[in-house]
Design an enzyme around this catalytic site. Structure first.
Site, short mmCIF file in Angstrom:
data_model
loop_
_atom_site.label_atom_id
_atom_site.label_comp_id
_atom_site.label_asym_id
_atom_site.label_seq_id
_atom_site.Cartn_x
_atom_site.Cartn_y
_atom_site.Cartn_z
N ASP A 215 0.84 -1.20 0.00
CA ASP A 215 0.00 0.00 0.00
C ASP A 215 0.88 1.25 0.00
O ASP A 215 2.05 1.21 0.35
CB ASP A 215 -0.93 0.02 1.22
N GLU A 216 0.27 2.36 -0.41
CA GLU A 216 0.90 3.69 -0.33
C GLU A 216 2.31 3.70 -0.91
O GLU A 216 3.26 4.18 -0.29
CB GLU A 216 0.85 4.20 1.11
N VAL A 217 2.44 3.14 -2.11
CA VAL A 217 3.71 3.19 -2.84
C VAL A 217 3.69 4.48 -3.65
O VAL A 217 2.99 4.59 -4.66
CB VAL A 217 3.86 1.96 -3.76
#
Length: 594
Positions: A215-217
């Site tokens: 997530d949240e790359v």
């Protein structure tokens, strides 16, 4: 003689017939009377509250048998532990896991981050108070004893701050400035990640599920090595890169453990089109977890349209709600109603989507975040948030799903949670309750002393504000700076400050004691330094000044007491090729080149 025998026989027969008659008569009366009482009970029961009906009609086992479901569709509910902040001692789980089983929880999602006992080439990334290998095995054993599945969570793309912050892994950052995202453009990345994966699998040999984050790359193709990587692979877009990296991680894990089910967060995955998903066979290899911690998840893109349809094509689909750590970065008080509304919104959405587009949906992770990321402050503490956890779990019970909401948590649910946590009075639902005249509940769940301490502190800060508003009228920062005080007013201030200071010191002692039963000592120190000490030191400084000055001051300066720095006009600060001349007169900085 014969006469007496016959007489005796007749008496026996009469006695038997009489007994049968009276038994029959009594049975008819009992049935009629019981039937009457049954109807009377039903009539009177209409006047009872729903919570009383629930208590009388459902045994404890009945309440929890297959109770976490939507309609006839059972769901696996897992509770998430974010251990990158305020990780409890392993002994705390001995007390908590039996309760999770009792409450119908199917499993636990353990996000160890730097608390995992990494060794070998990644031994330097572990926390100084990391769990030992024995403790990880003990946690797994405790989970098994309480019929809880274990789903480890290991970040393998974004949120690798605990690895990339170190100088020895600096070259693996996708953006050299930001230690959040690892780059797929360097082979060493996979040497490191595979070592971490191997160690997770070694200490979790029997797991069914593994969550690999993703997530949240935020950063793609910015590492200097990516130019050559792109030339060799032909990868040109960020989403192609994301899918390439995910595919490599998944295939490596499948080689080690072919039957393991892999989950990832949905937020970056949702941007991949069907062509990329098919190119890397991701629909068959991984399973999304849709996360939303809002009170109304209808605003999320994944609930409707083509995104919703595409998520319905994966083999397995899960969702993620929250019970703590999802309102703001420095929240210390749980908004129980917010988290409850988050569950209700998910339930309503699933009642619509499960029978149609999300037939593959069969699990929910109830997340409890301790930090928003590795570098940020602690959020709500786990023991304090146990009531919020149980409210969120219980919202999924079928018995509570269709109760009228009226913008409030139903009374039946309030009563149930209060009884489960063995609380003396009604639980608090938000900071307004903490500041109200409501009594502080005395509860018996693990870490309940911390829950009570947090409520007490909210009230103490309220008292501090009231006292400070009086004290600062008569003892300003100027008075402290120039040792100048109105003695009579100072005595009045001291009279109000003294009990507050003692109460704050008592809080520190009791808070440290309660915290140290659950956490290593450093957790209480971090929490106090983040949320307590600055404010305490400020008011204590004023208190100590007043106490000392009203005792010692016998004479006062002639006004003006402030000093005018006429003799020194500038302070010279040399920085690189420039000179900053700070003007005391004009209170500004004049920049001149050397």
């Amino acid at each position: 003689m014969l006469f007496f025998r016959r007489l005796s026989l007749c008496l026996v027969l009469i006695s038997i017939l009489s007994s049968v008659f009276f038994v029959s008569l009594f049975t008819k009366y009992f049935i009629r009377n019981d039937h009457h009482h049954y109807h009377k009970y039903r009539h009177e029961n209409k006047k009872q509250s729903n919570s009383e009906i629930l208590d009388e009609s459902l045994s404890f086992d009945e309440l929890h048998t297959n109770s976490i479901q939507i309609g006839n569709h059972p769901l696996a509910l897992y509770v998430h532990f974010d251990l990158k902040g305020a990780a409890p001692k392993s002994s705390y789980f001995e007390k908590l896991f039996p309760l999770l089983h009792q409450w119908g929880v199917k499993g636990i999602c353990m996000e160890y981050e730097d608390m995992f006992p990494f060794d070998g080439i990644v031994s330097s990334i572990k926390h100084k108070q990391a769990y030992t290998k024995y403790e990880i095995k003990r946690i797994n054993q405790l989970a098994k004893q309480n019929q809880l599945d274990v789903m480890p969570l290991l970040q393998t793309y974004g949120h690798l701050e605990f690895l990339l912050k170190l100088d020895e892994f600096r070259d693996l950052r996708e953006d050299i400035k930001y230690p959040q995202v690892i780059t797929p453009c360097i082979n060493k990345t996979y040497t490191i990640l595979y070592s971490m994966i191997d160690q997770y699998l070694e200490l979790h040999p029997n797991i069914h599920y593994l969550h690999i984050g993703h997530d949240e790359v935020y950063y793609f193709l910015t590492n200097p090595a990516c130019q050559e990587f792109q030339r060799l692979t032909g990868i040109q877009t960020q989403y192609d890169l994301f899918a390439y990296h995910l595919n490599k991680i998944v295939k490596y894990i499948k080689q080690q453990s072919p039957n393991i089910v892999l989950f990832i967060w949905h937020d970056v995955l949702q941007n991949l089109n069907l062509q990329i998903l098919q190119k890397y066979d991701l629909i068959n290899l991984i399973n999304p977890v849709l996360w939303s911690y809002r009170e109304d998840i209808q605003v999320e893109g994944f609930v409707s349209g083509s995104q919703a349809d595409l998520f319905g094509q994966y083999q397995i689909l899960w969702g993620a709600t929250a019970f703590k750590g999802a309102t703001h970065e420095t929240a210390t008080i749980s908004d129980v109603k917010h988290y409850y509304e988050n569950q209700i919104s998910w339930i309503k959405q699933l009642q619509i989507s499960l029978p149609t587009k999300w037939k593959n949906f069969n699990g929910v992770i109830l997340t409890g975040w301790s930090r928003y990321d590795h570098f940020l402050s602690l959020c709500e503490l786990l023991p304090y948030s146990i009531p919020s956890m149980l409210f969120s779990i219980s919202a999924w019970y079928q018995q509570f799903q269709n109760l009228p909401q009226d913008n409030l948590i139903p009374d039946q649910l309030l009563d149930y949670v209060q009884k489960q946590l063995e609380c003396s009075t009604a639980l608090h639902l938000n900071v307004q309750d903490h500041l109200s005249m409501k009594p502080i509940p005395k509860c018996k769940f693990p870490g309940a002393d911390i829950y009570e301490s947090m409520i007490l502190l909210s009230r103490l800060w309220n008292q501090v504000e009231e006292v400070e508003s009086f004290v600062k009228k008569y003892v300003t920062d100027l008075h402290i700076k120039y040792n100048y005080i109105h003695v009579k007013r100072g005595e009045e201030c001291l009279e109000r400050l003294t009990p507050v200071i003692y109460s704050l010191k008592d809080f520190m002692d009791s808070f440290m004691k309660s915290m140290n039963e659950v956490f290593p000592p450093e957790v209480a120190i971090e929490w106090l330094e983040t949320y307590f000490m600055q404010r305490f030191n400020s008011i204590n400084k004023r208190y100590e000044f007043i106490r000392r000055t009203i005792r010692e001051q016998k004479s006062w300066l002639v006004r003006p007491i402030t000093k005018y720095r006429q003799s020194v006009e500038y302070k010279i600060i040399i920085c690189d090729k420039y000179i900053c001349k700070y003007s005391y007169v004009n209170n500004c900085c004049i920049i001149e080149q050397q």
